[in-house]
Design a protein around this motif. Structure first.
Motif, PDB file in Angstrom:
ATOM      1  N   HIS A 869     -16.674 -51.287  42.551  1.00  0.00           N
ATOM      2  CA  HIS A 869     -15.694 -50.739  41.609  1.00  0.00           C
ATOM      3  C   HIS A 869     -16.042 -51.076  40.156  1.00  0.00           C
ATOM      4  CE1 HIS A 869     -11.834 -48.913  40.802  1.00  0.00           C
ATOM      5  NE2 HIS A 869     -11.447 -49.945  40.079  1.00  0.00           N
ATOM      6  N   THR A 872     -16.742 -48.189  37.604  1.00  0.00           N
ATOM      7  CA  THR A 872     -15.515 -47.491  37.207  1.00  0.00           C
ATOM      8  C   THR A 872     -14.764 -48.284  36.149  1.00  0.00           C
ATOM      9  OG1 THR A 872     -15.366 -46.579  39.439  1.00  0.00           O
ATOM     10  CG2 THR A 872     -13.371 -46.504  38.078  1.00  0.00           C
ATOM     11  N   ARG A 876     -13.992 -47.326  32.124  1.00  0.00           N
ATOM     12  CA  ARG A 876     -12.652 -47.338  31.537  1.00  0.00           C
ATOM     13  C   ARG A 876     -12.594 -48.235  30.304  1.00  0.00           C
ATOM     14  NH1 ARG A 876      -9.340 -48.107  37.227  1.00  0.00           N
ATOM     15  NH2 ARG A 876      -9.774 -46.036  38.078  1.00  0.00           N
ATOM     16  N   HIS A 917      -5.746 -48.984  32.931  1.00  0.00           N
ATOM     17  CA  HIS A 917      -5.270 -48.012  33.923  1.00  0.00           C
ATOM     18  C   HIS A 917      -4.283 -47.025  33.305  1.00  0.00           C
ATOM     19  CE1 HIS A 917      -6.893 -51.389  36.193  1.00  0.00           C
ATOM     20  NE2 HIS A 917      -7.190 -50.496  37.119  1.00  0.00           N
ATOM     21  N   GLU A 926     -10.725 -39.170  37.013  1.00  0.00           N
ATOM     22  CA  GLU A 926     -10.491 -40.232  37.984  1.00  0.00           C
ATOM     23  C   GLU A 926      -9.191 -40.041  38.756  1.00  0.00           C
ATOM     24  OE1 GLU A 926     -12.509 -44.251  36.476  1.00  0.00           O
ATOM     25  OE2 GLU A 926     -10.947 -43.528  35.146  1.00  0.00           O
ATOM     26  N   GLU A1012      -4.093 -47.097  41.136  1.00  0.00           N
ATOM     27  CA  GLU A1012      -5.409 -47.450  40.621  1.00  0.00           C
ATOM     28  C   GLU A1012      -5.464 -48.926  40.218  1.00  0.00           C
ATOM     29  OE1 GLU A1012      -8.231 -45.799  40.391  1.00  0.00           O
ATOM     30  OE2 GLU A1012      -7.401 -44.029  41.364  1.00  0.00           O
ATOM     31  N   THR A1016      -7.949 -51.860  41.752  1.00  0.00           N
ATOM     32  CA  THR A1016      -8.789 -52.757  40.940  1.00  0.00           C
ATOM     33  C   THR A1016      -8.528 -54.214  41.298  1.00  0.00           C
ATOM     34  OG1 THR A1016      -8.816 -51.180  39.115  1.00  0.00           O
ATOM     35  CG2 THR A1016      -9.359 -53.450  38.593  1.00  0.00           C
ATOM     36  N   ASP A1123     -15.711 -46.533  45.450  1.00  0.00           N
ATOM     37  CA  ASP A1123     -15.038 -45.849  44.348  1.00  0.00           C
ATOM     38  C   ASP A1123     -14.460 -44.512  44.772  1.00  0.00           C
ATOM     39  OD1 ASP A1123     -15.391 -47.802  42.556  1.00  0.00           O
ATOM     40  OD2 ASP A1123     -17.296 -47.038  41.772  1.00  0.00           O
ATOM     41  N   ASP A1124     -15.161 -43.889  45.749  1.00  0.00           N
ATOM     42  CA  ASP A1124     -14.697 -42.556  46.134  1.00  0.00           C
ATOM     43  C   ASP A1124     -13.683 -42.593  47.280  1.00  0.00           C
ATOM     44  OD1 ASP A1124     -16.398 -43.502  47.968  1.00  0.00           O
ATOM     45  OD2 ASP A1124     -17.689 -41.720  48.094  1.00  0.00           O
TER      46      ASP A1124
END
Length: 1199
Positions: A869, A872, A876, A917, A926, A1012, A1016, A1123-1124
């Motif tokens: 992760h 990602t 961000r 987030h 995302e 989300e 995380t 991540d997916d």
């Protein structure tokens, strides 16, 4: 890789066969792979010492036939995976075909032809000129370098040398690889391996010396270590290449110019055995630089070749031995004996090139005739036919315009004028242009303009001046006039005696090379003035500020004519060369140039000064002047050692020399005297300035040695220079402002400038230009690295008050950040280097990195390790820090983000995590659904627009409340308007003021963003000792926040439900409506952990999500959370969509997390960035790589 088939007589020596069939054998070299024992150690050592490691890859494939004892090497590989691919290709495509051949010779011929065809096809597809030009041995050495040191394909090897590296007191014999960006060394002796990688940008000193301990050695110094290399076969060649590579690195640090290969370099007639195409490029660059420096030619001039010859000199009635140089625009000659004869013939002036009759007295002569009726006879040419053909080829390429038109300055001109520039006639028709031929300064210099109305002077000084003019006219008649003039020792004597004022502009143009550039660019200056006029920039503002400070004591600059001309020249040059723009001291030098030449001539003289004769003097950091300041210190130590020690203690040399060099003594010496030094400078170059500066110190040595402080020494030198006079000048004396201010009651005796120049040649005339260039290189490394250190200290000083990092941590962070930026410059990036580096910005913002580089640094330095992760989270954070949304982040933004992670308190860390987030950190891509992503972005925009509309309504109310006239009538309306104007200014200023963000300013988080955030958090604790406790705590906090959101939704939507109940969506059930959100988040968290989700019945029965319903009793692996991973499946999304009315605040998140001691302890724990940075440095340093096996090979062994 496939190689051109070559014979192998001993197939078994030093090799082990691993696979074989009737026609091919796959072999591995002893000492590579598994085992090997003593024979492996011996072969490995021999490979390094004898260069076999560069010449021979560890794997190869041989072609064999049954009846022949000769083998053919057709392929090699650096890994088992690569060689296996070639072996499989041979077995599947060639083995069956060649098995039907009856004759072994047919087999060999067919396979050799097939392999050659494959190689030709690969070269055609790659279209790589270097790979076509480089020899096979060199390509294998380059492959070996990349494998040993982990370099990408973008890193090009220039050359490699056998040498010894002194590690302690023991020399390690190995190979030195010099690539574009790195110096690398590798040695392997009896199991002991030494690997060294030094980026050229980190080199602070490069010296070649010979001592008893290190004979014929090269010392490479960095900020942290010194490295010694010796036992070179040709140490001079190696050191010259090192100098060139270090120079390129310094240029990269200075103005971010990465190396670009010369594509116009002619290909070699044959592939040289050990010389790469890049090495040929560097050799050609070195020759070009020497050639251009010797004859003062432009930067785009490329030497085509040179040959020994003799030149017939009619003035001496003898043949002079020297060298003839041919380039794309010039034919040049330089005598073997210095100052005997030098000649420059532009091809635009050539009319005839012919072979003369050869004889025993005059073998192989060539005659060259020019437009001004001069004839030059060269003889003793080795390859006359080829030479004449090359000159003819260049003549055909010469543009017709510049070849047919004649520049008046290159022909015989009157002594009363320097001639009209070529573009003046064409520009005169453009009356609306800012620069045209009708301007007074377009026809003659300012000095002639203001002296032409004066009475004729018949005094002794005027007669002396006319005698000088007559001497030059005699010289012109004997040696020629214009660009094709013979330059001899007699020319030098005339220059040292002073150039007459009437000829000064013409001869400055001639000796500086500016005349050639002006003649080849007709009309360029006029067009440049038109383009630059009206543009506003930092350079134009500085020019306007300094215009009236340029020689204000001279009458030529006490009116608008001179000021306007100075403005046009400086503005045009700033537009031509924005890298330099404008620098203080350029105005003083340019004003002197305008006195003796037209505007166009002054412009091209300024170009010659800034771009060739005084390189890097006038850039933003005056690097060239600082370099020559260091050279001057070194010369002072060599010629005046007692004075050097005393001056260093006072710190005087660094103070005085900068103004001396930047203005060529024009600002510190009376004008009539300083201009004579400029005469010598244009003829001899910078060495004259060094000589005169040393002579000034020598004359004042006794007084300087007894000085007690810097101020006293400065006063002595200032008063000395103020009284350097020119007793032969014809012009009325120009008052020197500095002399008027510093003259006391007892002025020192006057010093004749001719005596000073003569003394400088007598005492310090042994200075050579090539020695000065060598010293400049040494000082350039020191100066640029010193400037980089200063920039680092400035950044650290500026950031210390804002961040909690220590000085050492900030310095290390800056070095890593800059290193990432520099690496991307030569190994490619998504944005150009020029976009990411702007020297005009503050130090904090000069270097910038893009998202790819940011992700690499984030994964290496971030304390929040999130496994898969991490990319990602990095993306961000990049979007959050990129406030101006230009796709780049500077060091200030980068360090601010890291500081929040490492040194912020729990609230600061959670606030950063919370903002990661929310938009703009959380982008639309995302989101799970494009519709929902659009929803929460439009909702955010609506909130902003509603806030702005509220603000506007408040403003409108205040404005309307102020519309009542206090005094009545028009006065009240005027006051109202003034008040409204000021009010809006105040409001605008308040909007521009940075607001200190509080936790109440943070927007609410919707359900999608909350999911989300949970994802995380679940990825953050995989490597923690208390991993299970943290997971349980997160599950508890998540369930608590879900219930808080539900309660808030009920309170917030009570009124709406009373008015109109929302229509039920298909598939939604009434009883389970209140628990659908809990089920979704529970399912999302379970999916994130890749656990089987609970059934709908279980979810409906248990309305409160406990920690144990989310976290299984088994251990959770962070690596399993991809991540997916889809948090909520599509079917469930259709059945029960996320609740748009559900939201929580940051205060609720913070309060919920404070209920879990494990989370509080985790976020309050102090993190140490030193260990991360040490690991990052170790990752940058090249680790030892085992050449025995690749990943493919290891996987085979393990299976």
């Amino acid at each position: 890789m496939w190689i051109e088939p070559e014979e192998v007589l001993l197939a078994g020596a030093l090799w082990v066969s691993e696979r074989a069939n009737p026609f091919f054998v796959l072999q591995r070299r002893r000492g590579h792979g598994r085992g090997g024992g003593l024979s492996g150690l011996l072969v490995g050592t021999l490979d390094v010492v004898l260069d076999s490691s560069a010449r021979v890859a560890p794997y190869r494939i041989l072609l064999q036939t049954a009846d022949s004892q000769i083998y053919w090497n057709i392929a090699c590989g650096s890994s088992r995976k690569e060689i296996t691919e070639h072996w499989d290709f041979l077995e599947s495509n060639l083995l069956q075909t060649i098995s039907i051949f009856d004759n072994d010779e047919d087999v060999i011929t067919f396979v050799k032809g097939k392999i050659s065809g494959i190689i030709a096809e690969e070269n055609r597809l790659k279209r790589s000129e270097e790979q076509e030009e480089n020899s096979g041995k060199f390509l294998e050495a380059e492959l070996k370098m990349r494998k040993l040191f982990g370099m990408p394909e973008e890193e090009k090897l220039v050359n490699y040398y056998s040498c010894s590296y002194w590690k302690g007191r023991v020399p390690r014999q190995g190979w030195l690889y010099l690539s574009i960006n790195h110096l690398c060394f590798y040695s392997f002796l009896l199991g002991k391996e030494v690997t060294l990688v030094v980026p050229w940008t980190e080199v602070t000193q490069l010296e070649k010396n010979a001592t008893l301990v290190f004979p014929e050695s090269v010392r490479v110094s960095t900020r942290n270590a010194e490295h010694f290399f010796s036992m070179f076969l040709n140490v001079n060649d190696t050191f010259k290449l090192m100098e060139q590579l270090a120079n390129i690195a310094m240029r990269q640090l200075l103005d971010n110019e990465a190396f670009a290969a010369d594509r116009s370099l002619p290909k070699a007639c044959k592939t040289l055995k050990n010389v790469s195409a890049l090495k040929r490029d560097f050799d050609a660059r070195a020759k070009n630089e020497r050639y251009r420096s010797m004859f003062r030619l432009t930067q785009d001039e490329r030497l085509d070749g040179h040959t020994d010859c003799t030149l017939w000199t009619p003035f001496a009635k003898m043949h002079v031995v020297g060298q003839l140089f041919i380039s794309n625009n010039y034919i040049c000659f330089s005598s073997r004996e210095e100052d005997l004869c030098q000649l420059i013939i532009p091809l635009r002036e050539v009319t005839i090139v012919e072979k003369a009759d050869s004889s025993s007295v005059l073998p192989c002569p060539v005659s060259i005739s020019t437009k001004n009726k001069m004839n030059f006879l060269f003889a003793n040419l080795k390859d006359r036919d080829f030479l004449v053909q090359r000159i003819s080829d260049f003549l055909q390429r010469t543009p017709d315009g510049s070849w047919s038109d004649t520049n008046p300055l290159s022909l015989i001109g009157s002594s009363g004028s320097t001639g009209v520039p070529q573009s003046a006639g064409s520009d005169s028709v453009h009356e609306g242009r800012h620069y045209h031929g009708g301007l007074p300064t377009a026809q003659q210099g300012l000095l002639r303009l203001y002296q032409q109305d004066g009475p004729e002077d018949l005094g002794p000084k005027a007669m002396k001046e006319r005698m000088k003019e007559e001497a030059w006219n005699i010289h012109f008649s004997e040696f020629g006039r214009g660009v094709c003039m013979y330059r001899t020792s007699r020319t030098r004597e005339l220059v040292l005696n002073g150039i007459p004022e009437r000829l000064r502009g013409e001869l400055w143009l001639l000796f500086s090379g500016a005349q050639n550039e002006m003649a080849s660019h007709p009309g360029y200056y006029g067009d440049l003035v038109e383009q630059a006029t009206g543009l506003c920039s930092l350079a134009t503002e500085e020019i306007e500020r300094d215009l009236h400070r340029s020689m204000p004591e001279h009458r030529a600059f006490q009116n608008e004519t001179g000021i306007a001309a100075l403005r046009r020249v400086l503005t045009a040059y700033a537009h031509r060369n924005p890298n330099i723009g404008y620098c203080q001291a350029m105005n003083i030098v340019t004003s002197v140039l305008l006195l003796y030449g037209t505007e166009e001539e002054a412009f091209w003289l300024l170009v010659a000064l800034c771009e060739r004769m005084l390189p890097d003097y006038y850039n933003t950091r005056v690097v060239g002047a600082l370099v020559d300041q260091g050279v001057f210190e070194e010369l002072t130590r060599a010629f005046l050692p007692p004075l050097y020690d005393h001056m260093q203690a006072l710190g005087v040399i660094t103070t005085i020399s900068l103004s001396w060099f930047l203005t060529l003594f024009l600002s510190v010496m009376p004008f009539d005297s300083a201009v004579l030094l400029v005469d010598c400078f244009f003829y001899e170059g910078i060495k004259v300035i060094f000589q005169v500066a040393l002579a000034v110190l020598h004359d004042n040595m006794d007084a300087l040695l007894v000085c007690g402080d810097e101020g006293e020494a400065m006063t002595i030198l200032g008063r000395y220079l103020d009284n350097v006079v020119n007793k032969q000048t014809v012009a009325p004396p120009t008052p020197h402002l500095h002399a008027l201010l510093t003259s006391g009651d007892d002025p020192p005796p006057e010093i004749d400038v001719f005596d000073l120049i003569k003394a400088s040649y007598e005492k310090f005339g042994s200075l050579r230009s090539d020695v000065i260039e060598q010293m400049r290189f040494k000082q350039r490394l020191k100066v640029i690295q010193s400037l980089e250190d200063t920039a680092k200290r400035s950044v650290v000083r500026a950031m210390m008050s804002e961040l909690a990092f220590s000085i050492e941590e900030l310095e290390d962070l800056y070095c890593l950040f800059k290193s990432k930026h520099m690496t991307s410059c030569y190994w490619g990036s998504s944005s150009s280097a020029a976009q990411r580096h702007d020297p005009s910005l503050p130090y904090l913002e000069q270097y910038r990195i893009d998202p790819v580089q940011f992700a690499q640094l984030f994964s290496a330095l971030s304390p929040w390790v999130c496994g898969s992760h991490t990319p990602t989270l990095s993306a961000r954070l990049f979007r959050l820090l990129d406030q101006n949304q230009d796709g780049l982040v500077n060091f200030k933004e980068f360090s601010t983000g890291l500081s929040g992670m490492y040194h912020g308190d729990m609230t600061e860390k959670l606030k950063l995590l919370y903002k990661l987030h929310l938009p703009p950190a959380l982008c639309a891509e995302e989101a799970e659904s494009a519709l929902e992503a659009t929803h929460f972005f439009t909702e955010d925009r609506l909130q902003e627009s509603s806030f702005l509309s509220d603000l506007d309504s408040v403003r409108q109310q205040e404005v309307t409340s102020g519309e009542e006239p206090k005094n009545g009538g028009e006065d009240g309306e005027e006051k109202k308007e003034v008040k409204d104007y000021r009010y809006y200014l105040r409001m605008w200023a308040k909007e521009k003021e940075p607001k200190r963000e509080t936790i109440k300013d943070l927007p609410r988080m919707n359900q999608e963003q909350f999911i989300e955030l949970c994802k995380t958090l679940y990825n953050m604790f995989s490597e923690e000792p208390s991993e299970q406790q943290l997971y349980h705590a997160i599950a508890t906090v998540a369930s608590l926040l879900l219930r808080i959101g539900e309660v808030g939704k009920k309170f917030g939507n009570g009124a709406k439900k009373a008015e109109a109940p929302p229509p039920a969506r298909p598939g939604e059930e009434g009883p389970g409506e209140g628990t659908s959100t809990d089920a979704q988040v529970c399912q999302a968290l379970a999916d994130a952990q890749l656990e089987p989700p609970t059934s709908d019945e279980e979810t409906k029965d248990d309305t409160s999500v406990s920690s144990f319903s989310v976290v299984s009793s088994g251990s959770l692996q962070c690596e399993d959370i991809a991540d997916d991973t889809v948090l909520v499946s599509g079917e469930e999304r259709r059945g029960s969509a996320l609740d748009a009315d559900w939201s929580i605040t940051f205060e609720q998140v913070l309060a919920s997390l404070l209920t879990e001691p494990a989370l509080v302890e985790y976020f309050e724990r102090k993190m140490d960035i030193q260990a991360k940075m040490a690991a990052c440095k170790a990752q940058r340093a090249v680790e030892r790589q085992i050449s025995s096996a690749s990943d493919h090979e290891l996987s085979q062994h393990s299976s």
